[in-house]
Each structure stands twice: as C-alpha cells, then as structure tokens.
Design a protein around this motif. Structure first.
Motif, PDB file in Angstrom:
ATOM      1  N   SER A 223       3.707  -0.861 -21.105  1.00  0.00           N
ATOM      2  CA  SER A 223       2.903  -1.972 -20.521  1.00  0.00           C
ATOM      3  C   SER A 223       2.680  -2.955 -19.993  1.00  0.00           C
ATOM      4  O   SER A 223       2.189  -3.260 -18.935  1.00  0.00           O
ATOM      5  N   VAL A 224       3.118  -4.292 -20.223  1.00  0.00           N
ATOM      6  CA  VAL A 224       3.283  -5.018 -19.539  1.00  0.00           C
ATOM      7  C   VAL A 224       4.611  -4.756 -18.844  1.00  0.00           C
ATOM      8  O   VAL A 224       4.244  -5.377 -17.243  1.00  0.00           O
ATOM      9  N   ALA A 225       5.629  -3.941 -18.372  1.00  0.00           N
ATOM     10  CA  ALA A 225       6.074  -3.581 -16.611  1.00  0.00           C
ATOM     11  C   ALA A 225       5.496  -2.920 -16.406  1.00  0.00           C
ATOM     12  O   ALA A 225       5.584  -3.348 -15.385  1.00  0.00           O
ATOM     13  N   LEU A 226       4.513  -2.344 -17.239  1.00  0.00           N
ATOM     14  CA  LEU A 226       3.394  -1.530 -15.393  1.00  0.00           C
ATOM     15  C   LEU A 226       2.276  -2.607 -15.694  1.00  0.00           C
ATOM     16  O   LEU A 226       2.156  -2.400 -14.254  1.00  0.00           O
ATOM     17  N   ILE A 227       2.134  -3.108 -15.995  1.00  0.00           N
ATOM     18  CA  ILE A 227       1.133  -4.492 -15.721  1.00  0.00           C
ATOM     19  C   ILE A 227       1.731  -4.943 -15.139  1.00  0.00           C
ATOM     20  O   ILE A 227       0.583  -5.384 -13.895  1.00  0.00           O
ATOM     21  N   ARG A 228       2.480  -5.540 -15.122  1.00  0.00           N
ATOM     22  CA  ARG A 228       2.991  -6.812 -13.532  1.00  0.00           C
ATOM     23  C   ARG A 228       3.343  -6.129 -12.447  1.00  0.00           C
ATOM     24  O   ARG A 228       2.628  -6.344 -11.409  1.00  0.00           O
ATOM     25  N   GLN A 229       3.476  -4.945 -12.236  1.00  0.00           N
ATOM     26  CA  GLN A 229       3.845  -3.654 -11.122  1.00  0.00           C
ATOM     27  C   GLN A 229       2.171  -4.004 -10.887  1.00  0.00           C
ATOM     28  O   GLN A 229       1.828  -3.124  -9.068  1.00  0.00           O
ATOM     29  N   MET A 230       1.484  -3.508 -11.741  1.00  0.00           N
ATOM     30  CA  MET A 230      -0.001  -2.537 -10.950  1.00  0.00           C
ATOM     31  C   MET A 230      -0.849  -4.119 -10.152  1.00  0.00           C
ATOM     32  O   MET A 230      -1.451  -3.543  -9.317  1.00  0.00           O
ATOM     33  N   MET A 231      -0.760  -5.450 -11.239  1.00  0.00           N
ATOM     34  CA  MET A 231      -1.486  -6.245 -10.466  1.00  0.00           C
ATOM     35  C   MET A 231      -0.803  -6.812  -9.343  1.00  0.00           C
ATOM     36  O   MET A 231      -1.333  -7.118  -8.082  1.00  0.00           O
ATOM     37  N   TRP A 232       0.762  -6.514  -8.940  1.00  0.00           N
ATOM     38  CA  TRP A 232       1.011  -7.338  -7.785  1.00  0.00           C
ATOM     39  C   TRP A 232       1.315  -5.929  -6.852  1.00  0.00           C
ATOM     40  O   TRP A 232       0.838  -6.395  -5.566  1.00  0.00           O
ATOM     41  N   ARG A 233       1.059  -5.212  -7.407  1.00  0.00           N
ATOM     42  CA  ARG A 233       1.365  -3.896  -5.825  1.00  0.00           C
ATOM     43  C   ARG A 233      -0.645  -4.095  -5.924  1.00  0.00           C
ATOM     44  O   ARG A 233      -0.705  -3.036  -4.491  1.00  0.00           O
ATOM     45  N   MET A 234      -1.689  -4.341  -6.265  1.00  0.00           N
ATOM     46  CA  MET A 234      -2.447  -3.716  -5.726  1.00  0.00           C
ATOM     47  C   MET A 234      -3.126  -4.876  -5.165  1.00  0.00           C
ATOM     48  O   MET A 234      -4.254  -5.075  -4.022  1.00  0.00           O
ATOM     49  N   PRO A 288       7.756   5.652 -10.955  1.00  0.00           N
ATOM     50  CA  PRO A 288       7.040   4.399  -9.417  1.00  0.00           C
ATOM     51  C   PRO A 288       5.880   5.614  -9.049  1.00  0.00           C
ATOM     52  O   PRO A 288       6.014   6.443  -8.447  1.00  0.00           O
ATOM     53  N   TRP A 289       5.086   4.695  -8.614  1.00  0.00           N
ATOM     54  CA  TRP A 289       3.493   5.090  -8.538  1.00  0.00           C
ATOM     55  C   TRP A 289       4.068   5.199  -6.434  1.00  0.00           C
ATOM     56  O   TRP A 289       2.927   5.635  -5.967  1.00  0.00           O
ATOM     57  N   TRP A 290       4.925   4.222  -6.208  1.00  0.00           N
ATOM     58  CA  TRP A 290       4.879   3.419  -4.579  1.00  0.00           C
ATOM     59  C   TRP A 290       6.134   4.436  -4.207  1.00  0.00           C
ATOM     60  O   TRP A 290       6.776   5.219  -4.634  1.00  0.00           O
ATOM     61  N   GLN A 291       6.097   4.212  -2.443  1.00  0.00           N
ATOM     62  CA  GLN A 291       6.858   4.738  -1.600  1.00  0.00           C
ATOM     63  C   GLN A 291       8.002   3.202  -1.445  1.00  0.00           C
ATOM     64  O   GLN A 291       7.183   2.204  -1.255  1.00  0.00           O
ATOM     65  N   GLU A 292       9.202   3.287  -1.719  1.00  0.00           N
ATOM     66  CA  GLU A 292       9.488   1.723  -1.401  1.00  0.00           C
ATOM     67  C   GLU A 292       9.866   1.586  -0.089  1.00  0.00           C
ATOM     68  O   GLU A 292      10.429   2.518   0.778  1.00  0.00           O
ATOM     69  N   ARG A 293       9.700   0.232   0.695  1.00  0.00           N
ATOM     70  CA  ARG A 293       9.329   0.367   1.868  1.00  0.00           C
ATOM     71  C   ARG A 293      11.041   0.350   2.221  1.00  0.00           C
ATOM     72  O   ARG A 293      12.102  -0.810   1.736  1.00  0.00           O
ATOM     73  N   ASP A 294      11.853   0.332   3.450  1.00  0.00           N
ATOM     74  CA  ASP A 294      13.391   0.160   3.939  1.00  0.00           C
ATOM     75  C   ASP A 294      13.118  -1.010   5.154  1.00  0.00           C
ATOM     76  O   ASP A 294      11.919  -0.893   5.869  1.00  0.00           O
ATOM     77  N   TYR A 295      14.538  -1.626   4.696  1.00  0.00           N
ATOM     78  CA  TYR A 295      14.329  -2.614   6.389  1.00  0.00           C
ATOM     79  C   TYR A 295      14.578  -2.454   6.951  1.00  0.00           C
ATOM     80  O   TYR A 295      15.966  -1.368   7.591  1.00  0.00           O
TER      81      TYR A 295
END
Length: 296
Positions: A223-234, A288-295
């Motif tokens: 839950s904590v791992a998901l919360i961290r990514q949810m908050m930052w990515r939103m 993950p629900w997002w697509q990673e960005r490439d440099y």
C-alpha cells in the motif's frame, strides 16, 4: 556492494543512507552519484527495508558539486571528452553523456517504492538541496542551511528541480530562491514549506527514525509503495479522471488481497495487523500504470 562515498545501514527495517565525505562537506561527485543510485536499487529489492533516511556525515548534509576541478567542474567536454555531434556539427543533446548526473539520482529516487525522509543536518546547497526534492519528507536541524546557488555560479538548476521545486513550494518562492541564489537558514526553509519541521541538532535523527518506525510498524508495504507513486505521479496529471482511474484499479486489486482482509479483521479484533504482501513479489498487475520516459 562496497560503498566509498556513502554508508548503507539497515536497522529495525529502516535504511539510513549517510553521505560520507565529511572532509569535503559530503560534496557530490560521480562516485556518489553511482552509489546513491545503487543504494536505492538495493533498497527497492530488499523487503526488510520499509523506510529510508538520507543524512550527511559530519557537520554538513552536502555542500553541492565537488569543485576540485576548478573552472572545468561543469564542463562535460573538458572532463569526459567531447559528446556526440550531429552531421552539421551541433551538439547531439540525445547523447547520454550530456545527461545531468544529479538528475539521474533524483529520477531514481522518484521511482523508489519506499518512503524517503531527508534528515538535513547541516549545509545543503546546489545538488545538496535539489537531491532532497524527490524525497518525501524533509526534516531540518537548526544548523541546516539551504541554497539554490546556480545563478551565482553562472549555470542553471539541475536534478530535475525545475519540475520538483515549484510543486513543493510554489512558483514564486521557487523563483525567489533560484533568482537570488542566496543561502538561507532552516527557519526560512520551514516558512517556505521546503521542510516540514526544524528541530535541535541532537533531535534530528531520533525525529526522523520515529517517523520511519511509525511507517514500518503500522502499514502495509505494498500500500505504501502504491501511495508513494500515486501521489508523486498525479502531480503531473492533467485531469482528476487520471487519479480516479488509478484509484479505482488500486481499490479493486488491493480490495481482493490478503493484506486488506488482514487490515479489516485486525481492526475489528483490536490487534496489530500482520501484513504479508511484499513489494518485491506482490505488486498488483496494473502496476506500473505509466509509460517510462526515455532520455532523448
């Protein structure tokens, strides 16, 4: 892994990463960049690590980039050899050799699946402060000082701080600190919402560890791992519907998990919960629900 510029210590499910070049006020160099990335890689793989504290050895947190190369400190071509060129002779900015080292650290921290607490024990300038921006909670000692000094060195903010800093403190405060490049005390950092609290020096690590222990003792790791990514990515989402979609997936997937059953039953039985799901093996199938960005 043997570390030369940091200390990596796990106790009571808390990883403490200590920047460890005290004779140079923990100045950031290429070795520290690589070791910090490796440390966060290791932390994400270790289910015994429930929270991370980052602090500095000696009287400083991090004095910024190591300036021992003098005038060539920020000249990549002079230090590493020329980067790739396009057919017309211009710089090929997609060459990975162009990439900012501090940004590679903050992007790795951004992806972390564990809560990250900065315990700022002393001066933190340049990369010493921008690396903290990808950390979740910043607690400062009364001895801490901060400085986004880039304008006074003739360069620009790095470590993806132009994305992080305005989101944390607001655009006006971010610009004031970056325009002036001044070094400011912990109380100004608190007033500007860069840090959440300021404590006496002797209370800094106990305060950070108390918070980390609260997280480790009472919460479900997944839950904590998901919360961290949810908050930052939103923070970068363009509509609340994006949050609703991710929330809905999380409620559905976690709602069927053993952790949630344990969380509800333990609450009803008035006993501490024993969460069994692991970050290393039990993240839900939509993650993950997002697509990673490439440099590029």
């Amino acid at each position: 892994m043997a570390y030369e510029t940091i200390k990596y210590e796990v106790a009571e499910q808390i990883l403490t990463i200590t920047l460890n070049r005290p004779d140079k006020l923990n100045a950031f160099n290429a070795a520290m960049q690589q070791e910090l990335i490796a440390a966060f890689d290791a932390a994400d793989k270790n289910d015994d690590v429930r929270a991370i504290i980052v602090t500095g050895a000696g009287r400083g947190f991090c004095a910024g980039a190591d300036l021992s190369s003098g005038a060539n400190t920020f000249d990549r071509d002079a230090r590493r050899g020329p980067v790739k060129r396009l057919a017309g002779g211009g710089v090929d900015y997609s060459d990975p050799q162009v990439r900012d080292g501090g940004g590679q650290v903050t992007l790795r921290i951004f992806k972390c699946l564990k809560p990250v607490i900065a315990a700022v024990n002393g001066p933190a300038v340049g990369i010493g402060v921008t690396m903290q921006l990808a950390m979740d909670i910043r607690i400062a000692s009364e001895a801490a000082r901060f400085g986004f000094v880039f304008s006074q060195r003739g360069i620009v903010p790095e470590a993806a701080s132009s994305w992080f800093l305005p989101r944390i403190v607001g655009i006006s405060q971010a610009l004031e600190w970056c325009y002036t490049g001044r070094v400011f005390p912990a109380q100004e950092a608190l007033a500007g919402r860069l840090v959440s609290k300021v404590v006496p020096p002797d209370d800094l690590l106990p305060t950070a560890r108390a918070l980390a222990k609260e997280i480790a003792a009472k919460t479900a790791p997944v839950s904590v791992a998901l919360i961290r990514q949810m908050m930052w990515r939103m923070m970068g989402a363009d509509d609340p519907m994006e949050a609703h979609k991710v929330d809905s997936r999380g409620i559905y997937a976690r709602g069927r998990s053993d952790d949630v059953k344990e969380g509800v039953v333990s609450f009803l039985e008035k006993r501490p919960a024993q969460f069994k799901n692991k970050v290393s093996s039990d993240m839900p199938d939509y993650f993950p629900w997002w697509q990673e960005r490439d440099y590029q």
